[in-house]
Design an enzyme around this catalytic site. Structure first.
Site, mmCIF file in Angstrom:
data_model
loop_
_atom_site.group_PDB
_atom_site.id
_atom_site.type_symbol
_atom_site.label_atom_id
_atom_site.label_comp_id
_atom_site.label_asym_id
_atom_site.label_seq_id
_atom_site.Cartn_x
_atom_site.Cartn_y
_atom_site.Cartn_z
ATOM 1 N N ARG A 131 -4.756 3.490 -15.545
ATOM 2 C CA ARG A 131 -5.288 4.155 -14.990
ATOM 3 C C ARG A 131 -6.173 5.540 -14.395
ATOM 4 O O ARG A 131 -6.423 6.002 -13.924
ATOM 5 C CB ARG A 131 -3.976 4.572 -13.871
ATOM 6 N N TYR A 140 0.139 -1.322 -11.877
ATOM 7 C CA TYR A 140 -1.121 -0.867 -12.794
ATOM 8 C C TYR A 140 -1.302 -0.480 -13.543
ATOM 9 O O TYR A 140 -2.457 0.318 -14.437
ATOM 10 C CB TYR A 140 -1.976 -0.332 -11.457
ATOM 11 N N TYR A 194 -9.419 5.199 -11.970
ATOM 12 C CA TYR A 194 -8.822 5.850 -11.116
ATOM 13 C C TYR A 194 -8.299 7.453 -11.491
ATOM 14 O O TYR A 194 -8.921 7.859 -10.197
ATOM 15 C CB TYR A 194 -7.702 5.516 -10.080
ATOM 16 N N PRO A 216 4.354 -5.019 -0.545
ATOM 17 C CA PRO A 216 4.417 -4.316 -1.412
ATOM 18 C C PRO A 216 4.525 -4.280 -3.154
ATOM 19 O O PRO A 216 4.612 -5.365 -3.300
ATOM 20 C CB PRO A 216 5.609 -3.281 -1.242
ATOM 21 N N GLY A 217 3.716 -3.574 -3.727
ATOM 22 C CA GLY A 217 3.410 -3.493 -5.243
ATOM 23 C C GLY A 217 3.828 -2.269 -5.688
ATOM 24 O O GLY A 217 4.831 -2.380 -6.179
ATOM 25 N N ARG A 218 3.394 -1.466 -5.510
ATOM 26 C CA ARG A 218 3.083 0.011 -6.516
ATOM 27 C C ARG A 218 4.734 0.727 -5.959
ATOM 28 O O ARG A 218 5.271 1.605 -6.680
ATOM 29 C CB ARG A 218 2.302 0.497 -5.737
ATOM 30 N N CYS A 265 -12.641 4.704 -28.948
ATOM 31 C CA CYS A 265 -13.831 5.371 -29.180
ATOM 32 C C CYS A 265 -14.785 5.398 -27.747
ATOM 33 O O CYS A 265 -15.302 4.521 -27.502
ATOM 34 C CB CYS A 265 -14.595 4.329 -30.257
ATOM 35 N N GLU A 266 -13.512 5.754 -26.303
ATOM 36 C CA GLU A 266 -14.363 6.384 -25.287
ATOM 37 C C GLU A 266 -14.281 7.537 -25.142
ATOM 38 O O GLU A 266 -12.778 7.995 -25.090
ATOM 39 C CB GLU A 266 -13.672 5.537 -24.739
ATOM 40 N N GLY A 273 0.715 -1.416 -0.308
ATOM 41 C CA GLY A 273 0.341 -0.032 -0.207
ATOM 42 C C GLY A 273 0.738 1.584 0.198
ATOM 43 O O GLY A 273 0.219 2.627 -0.778
HETATM 44 C C1 PLP Z 1 -3.063 -4.991 -4.168
HETATM 45 C C2 PLP Z 1 -2.338 -5.279 -2.861
HETATM 46 C C3 PLP Z 1 -1.204 -5.107 -2.923
HETATM 47 C C4 PLP Z 1 -0.126 -4.214 -3.085
HETATM 48 O O1 PLP Z 1 -0.575 -3.393 -3.524
HETATM 49 P P1 PLP Z 1 0.599 -2.018 -3.743
HETATM 50 O O2 PLP Z 1 -0.779 -0.949 -2.525
HETATM 51 O O3 PLP Z 1 0.382 -2.181 -4.618
HETATM 52 O O4 PLP Z 1 1.460 -1.945 -2.595
HETATM 53 C C5 PLP Z 1 -0.854 -6.265 -1.634
HETATM 54 N N1 PLP Z 1 -1.773 -6.971 -0.599
HETATM 55 C C6 PLP Z 1 -3.119 -7.217 -0.843
HETATM 56 C C7 PLP Z 1 -3.379 -8.077 -0.269
HETATM 57 C C8 PLP Z 1 -3.301 -6.626 -2.141
HETATM 58 O O5 PLP Z 1 -4.436 -6.774 -2.545
#
Ligand code: PLP
Length: 424
Positions: A320, A378, A324, A282-284, A350-351, A244
């Site tokens: 995105r 993402y 969002y 962590p992802g983003r 076409c949107e 997150g």
């Molecule tokens: C999407 C997700 C993450 C990663 O979230 P980021 O905002 O990209 O860091 C971690 N845990 C779970 C369960 C998720 O669904």
């Protein structure tokens, strides 16, 4: 001109570079739309998390839905990461990249029986269970196959992450996790189930979080639960604090990963939980600032109310903004003289929702390459084939080396597997 986001995406003279590779050259060689990633940026992002966790029993599980391209996964495997997956497809993908299944967490509210079977067969580290019925099904699936599923409950701490409603996940009204009030009862139930071994607890409160407050609140709520659960004689070996952490798209000032982790560890220690294994997902924050989407300006279309800069990337390549209302930086890959004009930067789909940026001042001409910044997370992983548009190619850069890590999709691949009706 300094850009928001990664220091590895920067102008040298009038030309935009990712590390030591000039984007106009990569665009000419590989065509557009083209995703370009800095491997060094990814490696440095993960090492910030690792530094802060050094000396602790921990695992950083990259949330691969942010960007699941094989070479990106490989980069994190080589960095020692585990993975957070949310589908059987992601499991297959990460195994194809060479990941150790014993470092894989399986999250998600809607795991199917087949996905559970596959994950048990592979031997994943832990299922992050999100509801009571899921727990019962997992117990049945595991015991049917004579296996044991290690589980943590994803608890919903009911804290407001202060982020966009579509990416906020830790509030009562969200579909994610087990309600805080139910958690102790569900853990006690879990402990009675065949095929289930309780090993930990987890939470994930949202995405693009730019403040430490929600993390500390969620941590306190989770530690309260750990104490309540253990008072019933159960043992929770690990704390999984989810992902997150936000990134800088424009002027956001999220905490640095190591600063956030240090703060959380201090609270964990102060409350006497320092012996537990710690997971993050962590992802983003690992990939977001590492990528750009390069696109060619097709047409400039002046108008009475708006000027449009029509480019060859669209909402199917980068969703995105449409999904969002996200703001992402858009800059020329080669600066040119001349007064900037204010454009809405839009794609060919076409949107009316097909836009990448609104009211952007740009000095560009048809044929120029532009870059959408902070497009590592993402973006490609959400790409679709809407309007029968093949998905973009991807390049990974490290220093002055650049590898094509995904070939541009061919239109013919889009209808492979489809069948015409029999004649007559
Ligand atoms: C999407 C997700 C993450 C990663 O979230 P980021 O905002 O990209 O860091 C971690 N845990 C779970 C369960 C998720 O669904």
């Amino acid at each position: 001109m300094t850009l928001p986001g990664s220091p590895h995406v920067a102008y040298r003279g009038d030309t935009l570079f990712v590390e030591d590779c000039a984007l106009p050259e990569l665009a000419a060689r590989h065509g557009t739309p083209l995703y370009v990633y800095s491997q060094t940026a990814m490696q440095q992002s993960v090492s910030a998390w690792q530094r802060a966790l050094a000396g602790r029993d921990h695992l950083i599980c990259y949330a691969m839905k942010a960007n699941s391209s094989l070479a990106v996964l490989q980069t994190f495997i080589d960095a020692g990461c585990g993975f957070d997956i949310v589908s059987g497809g992601e499991l297959q993908r990460v195994l194809a990249a060479g990941a150790d299944p014993a470092k894989v967490l399986f999250s998600g509210v809607g795991k199917t029986r087949e996905e559970m079977r596959e994950a048990l067969r592979a031997g994943v580290l832990c299922f992050n269970v999100e509801s009571e019925p899921e727990l019962d099904v997992l117990s049945a699936v595991a015991s049917d196959s004579g296996q044991t599923a290690r589980i943590s409950l994803r608890v919903n701490p009911d804290v407001d992450a202060g982020t966009h409603p579509y990416i906020s996940t830790g509030l009562k009204g969200n579909k994610f996790g087990v309600a805080h009030e139910r958690a102790v009862a569900v853990y006690r139930h879990a402990a009675t189930l065949p095929g289930i071994e309780v090993v930990g607890i987890d939470c994930h409160i949202g995405s693009q979080i730019t403040d430490t407050g929600p993390y500390l609140n969620a941590l306190d709520r989770v530690l309260d639960l750990v104490e309540a659960v253990e008072a019933h004689g159960l043992r929770l070996h690990h704390l999984d604090l989810g992902g997150g952490l936000g990134i800088t798209y424009t002027d956001e000032t999220p905490p640095a990963a190591d600063a956030l982790v240090a703060l959380l560890l201090a609270r964990i220690d102060a409350r006497g939980h320092g012996h537990r294994r710690i997971f993050f997902e962590p992802g983003r924050s690992l990939v977001g600032n590492a990528g750009v989407l390069v696109s060619e300006v097709l047409y400039l279309k002046p108008g009475e109310a708006k000027n449009f800069c029509i480019v060859d990337a669209a909402m199917n390549d980068l969703m995105r903004p449409a999904m969002y209302d996200a703001w992402m930086g858009i800059v020329p890959c080669r600066l040119r003289d001349g007064a900037p004009v204010t454009y809405d930067v839009v794609g060919p789909v076409c949107e009316s929702g097909d836009w990448l940026g609104r009211d952007r001042a740009l000095a560009v001409q048809a044929g120029d390459a532009i870059a959408v910044l902070s497009a590592g997370a993402y973006c490609m992983s959400m790409a679709s084939n809407y309007n029968s548009r093949p998905r973009a190619a991807e390049v990974m850069v490290s220093g002055n080396r650049a590898w094509l890590i995904r070939e541009r999709e061919q239109a013919s691949e889009l209808f492979r597997g489809e069948h015409l009706l029999p004649p007559g």
